[in-house]
Design a protein around this motif. Structure first.
Motif, short mmCIF file in Angstrom:
data_model
loop_
_atom_site.label_atom_id
_atom_site.label_comp_id
_atom_site.label_asym_id
_atom_site.label_seq_id
_atom_site.Cartn_x
_atom_site.Cartn_y
_atom_site.Cartn_z
N ARG A 92 32.61 48.40 45.82
CA ARG A 92 33.82 47.64 46.13
C ARG A 92 34.43 48.11 47.44
O ARG A 92 34.80 47.31 48.31
N PRO A 98 25.81 42.40 41.61
CA PRO A 98 27.04 41.91 42.22
C PRO A 98 27.64 40.79 41.40
O PRO A 98 26.91 39.93 40.89
N GLU A 99 28.97 40.80 41.26
CA GLU A 99 29.62 39.78 40.43
C GLU A 99 30.38 38.77 41.30
O GLU A 99 30.12 37.58 41.24
N GLN A 100 31.32 39.27 42.10
CA GLN A 100 32.11 38.36 42.92
C GLN A 100 32.78 39.16 44.04
O GLN A 100 32.93 40.37 43.91
N PRO A 101 33.20 38.45 45.10
CA PRO A 101 33.92 39.17 46.16
C PRO A 101 35.22 39.72 45.59
O PRO A 101 35.91 39.05 44.83
N THR A 115 39.07 40.83 45.55
CA THR A 115 40.23 40.30 46.26
C THR A 115 40.94 41.43 46.98
O THR A 115 41.03 42.55 46.48
N VAL A 139 32.92 43.95 47.22
CA VAL A 139 32.32 43.12 46.18
C VAL A 139 32.49 43.83 44.83
O VAL A 139 32.28 45.04 44.72
N GLU A 140 32.94 43.03 43.83
CA GLU A 140 32.96 43.58 42.47
C GLU A 140 31.54 43.58 41.95
O GLU A 140 30.85 42.57 42.02
#
Lengths: 281, 349
Positions: free
Chosen positions: A230, A250-253, A255, A235-236
């Motif tokens: 992260r 990787p899951e999602q960008p 925030t 990236v999560e």
């Protein structure tokens, strides 16, 4: 101790890319350089092989300052595989690998140079392609040819700039297998920029995470945690153990992540960046 | 497994050496034929006798005063333009690299025209004092080097890419072409005739001293390029790779361009504009034995020399007793030959 980098700095004009890089890479180990686009992986490799002249800091190879080495000697001791390469005119596989003997030799290839090429292309399993034109080959075969050119001169340090990025799954594994085998057998210091975290975790002895021109973390592949991914990539990601190695999904960008911060203000230092000095052993 | 490697590679090495030997033999044969035929035919035994300094006076005169300097000038000019073209293609990493595409030929023509205009038609002819004799070539040479200088300055101070160099060359070429047209517009009829005749490109007007100078320069330049052939091989793999293999890319480029341009400017200043040899000869070599610079550079010299000897012999004999300037012929043959090379041999580069 083989390749030692201390306080390496480089800037393109005003824009600082490397801001005090420290690490030591041992012979017989493969060190993966990880980090998002623009984090300075390629720049670092190019500074190491003196394609770019660093603005500050020191690079020593077995105690010799790399900046002071004559071009031919530096080329004999440090092999380099650039990220991309385009030829204007055709060349055979044999001729291309033979180019790697240039810093060893006279004005024209000797019998020894040719023998070295034959041994190398056989080791890489591309001997049957020897007379073929490189531009006719697949991406994976071509990458092996370029690896061959870098190792045919038997350098003690091998730098590779994303050697697997353009390859399919099978060729990724093949090229990495060849690379690891070479590093182990010849006791070479391998340093590669790589995007595929799982490939890095599987093949590299250690990884160094680059962010904002500095080394965020360095160590065995288990430094790849949700937190470091992260912080460095924004990236999560879930990190799992799979057959004793890290598997990063990787899951999602994330925030408000580092990547967002980076795009607005590159020079801002991320909180909690760890000064990475890797001097184990 | 090793057998595959060995045969795979060794197959191409004899082919290359064979090609070099074959073209060398061809050059020798065509040169002998060129010496023998013409408005007066010299039978082979008489030819060798004349070459050795014997035989009839007529044969000695024809061979020593007319044909031998002519053939040697064709060899030097053809070989020199070809090696310059081959080197430029490699350095610029562009199959269009040639003396003509870089504006050197046009600049030299402009320089020659300027000298003819300023000093009268006598300049450049073999009559008159030493200065008058050498003025046109010197002016052509200096103008050619101006074109080269601009391109080299771009490389050195602005770190120009090969594409920029070619584009600059094309622009310079049309600039000098425009200048040449302007000069012709203001020139008198006899001056225009002299200028146009000069730009035709002819190896028949070259005296022994100039032939000697051309041969010496071409030989030294070829030796330089052969000596650095492996470096040029590596250079073709790209700047990063070449540098990482210890090649000083900038100095290799600049020196190579300087030498190739010098050879071109010298040749153009002595024989006028001879197109296409510098472009076509390296491409013929690439098609037959591949692009390895170590072989390409010497092979291009031989192919270029052979091409020009053949072309000049044809130009001398095809419309006997009219002797055509060889420049006209090379342009006629060169253009379709080049187009066919590009269309049929596209896969070789």
């Amino acid at each position: 101790m083989t390749l030692e980098i201390r306080g390496l700095q480089f800037a393109y004009g005003e824009e600082s890319v490397l801001d005090g890089i420290d690490f030591t890479a041992e012979s017989g180990e493969l060190l993966g350089l990880l980090g998002p686009n623009g984090s300075g992986k390629s720049t670092l490799l190019q500074c190491c092989t003196r394609l770019l002249e660093p603005d500050g800091g020191e690079e020593t190879l077995e105690g010799d300052r790399v900046g002071d080495l004559p071009a031919d000697e530096r080329a004999r001791r440090i092999g380099y595989v650039p990220q991309t390469e385009s030829r204007t005119f055709p060349a055979s596989v044999f001729e291309t690998v033979l180019q790697g003997r240039r810093p060893h030799g006279g004005w024209t290839p000797s019998v020894r140079d040719r023998e070295a090429v034959e041994v190398t292309i056989e080791r890489l399993g591309i001997d049957e392609l020897a007379a073929r034109n490189v531009s006719e080959l697949s991406g994976g075969q071509r990458q092996k040819v370029r690896l061959g050119r870098a190792i045919v001169g038997d350098p003690s340090v091998l730098l590779l700039d994303e050697p697997t990025s353009a390859l399919d799954l099978k060729h990724r594994l093949e090229v990495m297998d060849l690379l690891v085998e070479h590093v182990r057998e010849r006791d070479v210091t391998g340093l590669l920029a790589i995007h595929d975290l799982n490939l890095a975790a599987r093949y590299c002895d250690r990884v160094a995470l680059l962010a904002d021109g500095q080394i965020h973390a360095v160590g065995a592949p288990d430094v790849l945690t949700s937190e470091t991914v992260r912080a460095v990539y924004g990236v999560e990601a879930s990190v799992r153990e799979h057959r004793d190695r890290q598997l990063v999904v990787p899951e999602q960008p994330a925030t408000g992540s580092r990547a967002d911060v980076q795009s607005t203000d590159r020079t801002e230092d991320a909180p909690g960046a760890v000064e990475g000095t890797a001097t184990d052993d | 497994m090793t057998d595959t490697v060995t045969s795979g590679h060794r197959e191409s090495a004899p082919r290359r050496v064979g090609f070099l030997g074959g073209v060398a033999a061809l050059l020798l044969i065509t040169s002998v034929v060129a010496l023998a035929i013409g408005s007066v035919r010299v039978p082979l035994p008489d030819l060798f006798e004349a070459l050795a300094g014997g035989g009839t006076e007529l044969h000695r005169n024809i061979v020593w005063r007319n044909r031998l300097p002519r053939v040697l000038a064709a060899i030097a000019a053809g070989g020199g333009l070809a090696v310059a073209g081959a080197a430029m293609q490699t350095i610029l990493r562009n199959p269009l690299g040639a003396p003509y595409t870089l504006g050197i030929s046009q600049a030299a023509a402009f320089g020659a025209a300027l000298s003819i205009l300023l000093t009268g038609v006598g300049a450049g002819s073999s009559r008159g004092g030493l200065l008058a004799t050498w003025l046109t070539p010197i002016a052509a040479f200096m103008a050619g080097m101006v074109s080269t200088g601009v391109i080299l300055a771009l490389v050195t101070y602005r770190r120009a890419t090969p594409e920029t160099m070619i584009l600059t060359g094309v622009a310079l070429g049309s600039l000098f072409q425009a200048g040449l047209t302007l000069l012709q517009y203001f020139a008198s009829d006899t001056e225009v005739a002299a200028i146009v005749y000069w730009t035709f490109g002819d190896v028949g007007l070259v005296g022994w001293s100039r032939v000697g100078l051309m041969l010496a320069v071409v030989l030294v330049a070829t030796a330089y390029f052969v000596r650095h052939g492996w470096d040029y091989d590596v250079l073709d793999a790209g700047t990063s790779t070449a540098r990482s293999l210890g090649v000083n890319v900038e100095s290799l480029r600049i020196r190579g361009m300087a030498i190739a341009s010098l050879v071109t400017a010298l040749i153009v200043s002595f024989v006028g504009i001879i197109g296409f040899v510098g472009l076509v000869a390296p491409h013929i070599v690439r098609m037959v034995i591949g692009g390895t610079e170590r072989y390409l550079l010497p092979a291009s010299v031989l192919v270029g020399a052979t091409l020009l000897v053949v072309a000049d012999t044809v130009a001398r004999t095809v419309l006997t007793p009219v002797v055509l300037p060889v420049g006209i012929l090379t342009s006629f043959i060169g253009a379709p030959l080049f187009i066919s090379l590009v269309i049929e041999g596209r896969d070789y580069w």
